[in-house]
Structures are given as structure tokens and as C-alpha cells.
Motif scaffolding. Structure first.
Motif, PDB file in Angstrom:
ATOM      1  N   ARG A  85       0.839  -1.201   0.000  1.00 19.52           N
ATOM      2  CA  ARG A  85       0.000   0.000   0.000  1.00 19.52           C
ATOM      3  C   ARG A  85       0.871   1.246   0.000  1.00 19.52           C
ATOM      4  NH1 ARG A  85      -3.347  -3.308   3.518  1.00 19.52           N
ATOM      5  NH2 ARG A  85      -5.364  -3.586   2.494  1.00 19.52           N
ATOM      6  N   GLU A  86       0.292   2.337  -0.436  1.00 17.23           N
ATOM      7  CA  GLU A  86       0.987   3.630  -0.451  1.00 17.23           C
ATOM      8  C   GLU A  86       1.304   4.050   0.983  1.00 17.23           C
ATOM      9  OE1 GLU A  86       2.728   6.719  -2.576  1.00 17.23           O
ATOM     10  OE2 GLU A  86       1.819   4.894  -3.348  1.00 17.23           O
ATOM     11  N   ASP A  87       2.435   4.720   1.157  1.00 10.73           N
ATOM     12  CA  ASP A  87       2.874   5.235   2.458  1.00 10.73           C
ATOM     13  C   ASP A  87       3.090   4.096   3.460  1.00 10.73           C
ATOM     14  OD1 ASP A  87       2.629   7.829   1.367  1.00 10.73           O
ATOM     15  OD2 ASP A  87       0.531   7.943   1.986  1.00 10.73           O
ATOM     16  N   ARG A  88       3.884   3.124   3.028  1.00  8.89           N
ATOM     17  CA  ARG A  88       4.202   1.962   3.856  1.00  8.89           C
ATOM     18  C   ARG A  88       5.685   1.612   3.700  1.00  8.89           C
ATOM     19  NH1 ARG A  88      -0.663   2.984   4.413  1.00  8.89           N
ATOM     20  NH2 ARG A  88      -2.230   1.544   5.196  1.00  8.89           N
ATOM     21  N   PHE A  89       6.177   0.798   4.627  1.00  5.92           N
ATOM     22  CA  PHE A  89       7.577   0.397   4.648  1.00  5.92           C
ATOM     23  C   PHE A  89       7.762  -1.046   4.170  1.00  5.92           C
ATOM     24  CE2 PHE A  89       7.473   3.710   7.986  1.00  5.92           C
ATOM     25  CZ  PHE A  89       8.486   4.528   7.520  1.00  5.92           C
ATOM     26  N   ALA A  90       8.974  -1.321   3.692  1.00  4.31           N
ATOM     27  CA  ALA A  90       9.412  -2.675   3.350  1.00  4.31           C
ATOM     28  C   ALA A  90      10.809  -2.863   3.937  1.00  4.31           C
ATOM     29  CB  ALA A  90       9.451  -2.873   1.838  1.00  4.31           C
ATOM     30  N   CYS A  91      11.116  -4.066   4.358  1.00  7.42           N
ATOM     31  CA  CYS A  91      12.418  -4.356   4.960  1.00  7.42           C
ATOM     32  C   CYS A  91      12.947  -5.678   4.419  1.00  7.42           C
ATOM     33  CB  CYS A  91      12.266  -4.436   6.480  1.00  7.42           C
ATOM     34  SG  CYS A  91      13.780  -4.906   7.337  1.00  7.42           S
ATOM     35  N   PHE A  92      14.172  -5.659   3.938  1.00  3.25           N
ATOM     36  CA  PHE A  92      14.862  -6.876   3.518  1.00  3.25           C
ATOM     37  C   PHE A  92      16.127  -7.014   4.355  1.00  3.25           C
ATOM     38  CE2 PHE A  92      13.785  -8.599  -0.955  1.00  3.25           C
ATOM     39  CZ  PHE A  92      12.432  -8.469  -0.741  1.00  3.25           C
ATOM     40  N   ILE A  93      16.373  -8.218   4.837  1.00  6.03           N
ATOM     41  CA  ILE A  93      17.606  -8.532   5.543  1.00  6.03           C
ATOM     42  C   ILE A  93      18.521  -9.218   4.532  1.00  6.03           C
ATOM     43  CG2 ILE A  93      18.679  -9.791   7.452  1.00  6.03           C
ATOM     44  CD1 ILE A  93      16.681  -7.702   8.432  1.00  6.03           C
ATOM     45  N   VAL A  94      19.671  -8.616   4.279  1.00  8.01           N
ATOM     46  CA  VAL A  94      20.620  -9.164   3.302  1.00  8.01           C
ATOM     47  C   VAL A  94      22.038  -9.024   3.845  1.00  8.01           C
ATOM     48  CG1 VAL A  94      19.137  -8.665   1.307  1.00  8.01           C
ATOM     49  CG2 VAL A  94      20.814  -6.971   2.049  1.00  8.01           C
ATOM     50  N   LEU A 128      22.287  -5.933  11.780  1.00  6.80           N
ATOM     51  CA  LEU A 128      21.839  -7.049  12.596  1.00  6.80           C
ATOM     52  C   LEU A 128      23.074  -7.878  12.941  1.00  6.80           C
ATOM     53  CD1 LEU A 128      19.535  -8.773  13.786  1.00  6.80           C
ATOM     54  CD2 LEU A 128      19.365  -9.886  11.548  1.00  6.80           C
ATOM     55  N   VAL A 129      23.497  -7.791  14.186  1.00  5.79           N
ATOM     56  CA  VAL A 129      24.694  -8.504  14.633  1.00  5.79           C
ATOM     57  C   VAL A 129      24.312  -9.961  14.886  1.00  5.79           C
ATOM     58  CG1 VAL A 129      26.505  -8.637  16.382  1.00  5.79           C
ATOM     59  CG2 VAL A 129      25.652  -6.412  15.642  1.00  5.79           C
ATOM     60  N   THR A 130      25.070 -10.867  14.288  1.00  3.95           N
ATOM     61  CA  THR A 130      24.792 -12.289  14.433  1.00  3.95           C
ATOM     62  C   THR A 130      25.800 -12.923  15.398  1.00  3.95           C
ATOM     63  OG1 THR A 130      26.104 -12.686  12.433  1.00  3.95           O
ATOM     64  CG2 THR A 130      23.729 -12.525  12.156  1.00  3.95           C
ATOM     65  N   ALA A 131      25.485 -14.108  15.845  1.00  2.99           N
ATOM     66  CA  ALA A 131      26.335 -14.814  16.809  1.00  2.99           C
ATOM     67  C   ALA A 131      27.735 -15.036  16.234  1.00  2.99           C
ATOM     68  CB  ALA A 131      25.703 -16.143  17.189  1.00  2.99           C
ATOM     69  N   ILE A 132      28.721 -14.873  17.076  1.00  2.17           N
ATOM     70  CA  ILE A 132      30.107 -15.044  16.655  1.00  2.17           C
ATOM     71  C   ILE A 132      30.419 -16.513  16.400  1.00  2.17           C
ATOM     72  CG2 ILE A 132      32.506 -14.833  17.412  1.00  2.17           C
ATOM     73  CD1 ILE A 132      31.709 -12.231  18.786  1.00  2.17           C
ATOM     74  N   GLY A 133      29.882 -17.398  17.213  1.00  2.00           N
ATOM     75  CA  GLY A 133      30.105 -18.833  17.023  1.00  2.00           C
ATOM     76  C   GLY A 133      31.574 -19.176  16.903  1.00  2.00           C
ATOM     77  N   THR A 152      30.243 -10.873  10.996  1.00  2.00           N
ATOM     78  CA  THR A 152      29.242 -11.271  11.995  1.00  2.00           C
ATOM     79  C   THR A 152      28.037 -10.327  11.974  1.00  2.00           C
ATOM     80  OG1 THR A 152      30.297  -9.969  13.723  1.00  2.00           O
ATOM     81  CG2 THR A 152      30.958 -12.283  13.550  1.00  2.00           C
ATOM     82  N   HIS A 153      27.634  -9.921  10.772  1.00  2.00           N
ATOM     83  CA  HIS A 153      26.448  -9.075  10.698  1.00  2.00           C
ATOM     84  C   HIS A 153      25.741  -9.241   9.362  1.00  2.00           C
ATOM     85  CE1 HIS A 153      29.059  -6.412   8.341  1.00  2.00           C
ATOM     86  NE2 HIS A 153      27.943  -5.885   7.871  1.00  2.00           N
ATOM     87  N   GLN A 154      24.489  -8.797   9.353  1.00  2.00           N
ATOM     88  CA  GLN A 154      23.697  -8.697   8.145  1.00  2.00           C
ATOM     89  C   GLN A 154      23.166  -7.266   8.080  1.00  2.00           C
ATOM     90  OE1 GLN A 154      21.108 -12.321   7.446  1.00  2.00           O
ATOM     91  NE2 GLN A 154      21.622 -12.571   9.606  1.00  2.00           N
ATOM     92  N   ASN A 155      22.740  -6.854   6.904  1.00  2.00           N
ATOM     93  CA  ASN A 155      22.219  -5.502   6.718  1.00  2.00           C
ATOM     94  C   ASN A 155      20.697  -5.536   6.692  1.00  2.00           C
ATOM     95  OD1 ASN A 155      24.889  -5.891   5.276  1.00  2.00           O
ATOM     96  ND2 ASN A 155      24.800  -3.685   5.437  1.00  2.00           N
ATOM     97  N   MET A 156      20.090  -4.718   7.533  1.00  2.68           N
ATOM     98  CA  MET A 156      18.642  -4.564   7.540  1.00  2.68           C
ATOM     99  C   MET A 156      18.337  -3.302   6.722  1.00  2.68           C
ATOM    100  SD  MET A 156      16.036  -4.161  10.759  1.00  2.68           S
ATOM    101  CE  MET A 156      16.702  -2.583  11.262  1.00  2.68           C
ATOM    102  N   LEU A 157      17.834  -3.497   5.513  1.00  2.00           N
ATOM    103  CA  LEU A 157      17.565  -2.380   4.604  1.00  2.00           C
ATOM    104  C   LEU A 157      16.082  -2.045   4.650  1.00  2.00           C
ATOM    105  CD1 LEU A 157      19.653  -3.664   1.544  1.00  2.00           C
ATOM    106  CD2 LEU A 157      20.403  -2.166   3.412  1.00  2.00           C
ATOM    107  N   VAL A 158      15.776  -0.785   4.904  1.00  2.00           N
ATOM    108  CA  VAL A 158      14.391  -0.348   5.022  1.00  2.00           C
ATOM    109  C   VAL A 158      14.097   0.645   3.906  1.00  2.00           C
ATOM    110  CG1 VAL A 158      12.670   0.745   6.518  1.00  2.00           C
ATOM    111  CG2 VAL A 158      14.470  -0.694   7.518  1.00  2.00           C
ATOM    112  N   PHE A 159      12.978   0.414   3.239  1.00  2.00           N
ATOM    113  CA  PHE A 159      12.548   1.249   2.125  1.00  2.00           C
ATOM    114  C   PHE A 159      11.137   1.738   2.396  1.00  2.00           C
ATOM    115  CE2 PHE A 159      15.531  -1.939   0.791  1.00  2.00           C
ATOM    116  CZ  PHE A 159      16.460  -1.212   0.070  1.00  2.00           C
ATOM    117  N   VAL A 160      10.775   2.842   1.768  1.00  2.00           N
ATOM    118  CA  VAL A 160       9.427   3.365   1.918  1.00  2.00           C
ATOM    119  C   VAL A 160       8.819   3.564   0.535  1.00  2.00           C
ATOM    120  CG1 VAL A 160      10.144   5.812   2.050  1.00  2.00           C
ATOM    121  CG2 VAL A 160       7.981   5.086   3.099  1.00  2.00           C
TER     122      VAL A 160
END
Length: 181
Positions: A85-94, A128-133, A152-160
Motif C-alpha cells: 500500500r501507499e505510504d508503507r515500509f518494506a524491509c529486507f535482511i541481506v 543485525l549482529v549475528t552470533a560469533i560462534g 558477523t552481521h547482516q544488513n537490515m535495509l528499510v525502504f518506503v
């Protein structure tokens, strides 16, 4: 999917009684998005190219060579734009991943470009910090041989889609409805 359905959206916010709960779909996004209802929020953590294989299905993004993978992902992101919908967010973890020669593919950049080319605005990024393991054990030899750092991280990308202030107000409406119950 069953575990996600069991939470009924609690991962994202407390859903008011009159607000539809999250809907989870299993299948090829290129197909399921065609009949998906309009969405208030889109969230995904797509495969990291061929880093892991999720199935033997040739339509599965994780089975594609990187150029075909990006082309398919771009088509899916464009469908996400249509369904959101218009005026909403989307988020991809990559996260970045490497080709067979050991060089980064630029997956984060390709994802941002796919969203912007589809009509989204790049709005926010989080880490997004992930476990060091076992990373400290593995990275010593890796660094000595190639000078590659451990990750030890992923990127949380937020779009509108649309206006960020109105998108924020739309989230606030859901929060207010939940708090009134």
C-alpha cells in the motif's frame, strides 16, 4: 511457516482485534505475489545467492547463477512495490557474499538498486549482529591466507513507498489500536 503462523504477527507488533493478522505464504514469490493481498508491510530475508541451496527447484533463487538471481530478485521487488500500500515500509535482511574467486558480489548494493528502480525510497539501514560462534577460530587461518575479515552481521535495509511521515503515522495507527485493547 508453522512457527511464524503460531506467533500471529507478534514479532512485528501487537495486532488489534480488528486489524488483520500477518499472512504467511509458501512458494515462488514470483508467482505468489501475483495474487497476494495488498500489504501494510513487506519483510523478507532472501537467499544469499548460491551460498546455500534451499531446494532443487530451478525457480528457487538459490539455484541460479548470480546474474539470473539478481534479475529474478528485481522482478520480485517490483511486484512487492505493486502489492505494498501507499505510504508503507518494506524491509529486507541481506548480507554480502562472495563469488567463487572470493570477491564480494555487491548483493547489498544490488538489493538497494532493485528497490530504488522499482520506485521505493531508500529510507533506513540497520546492522543485525549475528552470533560469533566459531568465527574467531576460523578467521585466523582465513585472514592469514587471504586477508579476508570475518563477518558477523547482516544488513537490515528499510525502504518506503510514498511518504515516510505518512508511513510512520500508519504504523502509529496500528500501535494505538493495539494499545486501546
Amino acid at each position: 511457516i508453522a512457527a511464524n503462523q503460531a506467533t500471529d504477527g507478534a514479532l512485528f507488533w501487537n495486532v488489534a482485534a480488528d486489524v488483520p493478522s500477518c499472512q504467511w505464504a509458501v512458494g515462488d514469490s514470483a508467482e505468489t505475489l501475483n495474487s497476494a493481498p495488498k500489504a501494510d508491510f513487506i519483510f523478507s530475508c532472501p537467499p544469499y545467492g548460491d551460498l546455500e541451496r534451499y531446494s532443487n527447484d530451478p525457480r528457487d533463487l538459490s539455484n541460479m547463477e548470480y546474474p539470473a538471481f539478481v534479475k529474478s530478485m528485481r522482478a520480485i521487488v517490483a511486484k512487492c512495490f505493486e502489492r505494498l500500500r501507499e505510504d508503507r515500509f518494506a524491509c529486507f535482511i541481506v548480507g554480502e557474499f562472495r563469488d567463487k574467486k572470493g570477491n564480494y558480489r555487491n548483493f547489498v548494493g544490488d538489493t538497494i538498486s532493485a528497490f530504488m528502480d522499482a520506485g521505493f525510497h531508500y529510507y533506513n539501514e540497520g546492522i543485525l549482529v549475528t552470533a560469533i560462534g566459531s568465527l574467531p577460530i576460523r578467521v585466523g587461518a582465513q585472514f592469514s591466507k587471504s586477508r579476508k575479515l570475518g563477518k558477523t552481521h547482516q544488513n537490515m535495509l528499510v525502504f518506503v513507498k510514498g511518504d515516510a511521515k505518512r508511513a510512520t503515522k500508519n504504523i502509529t495507527k496500528h500501535e494505538e489500536q493495539s494499545n486501546d485493547d
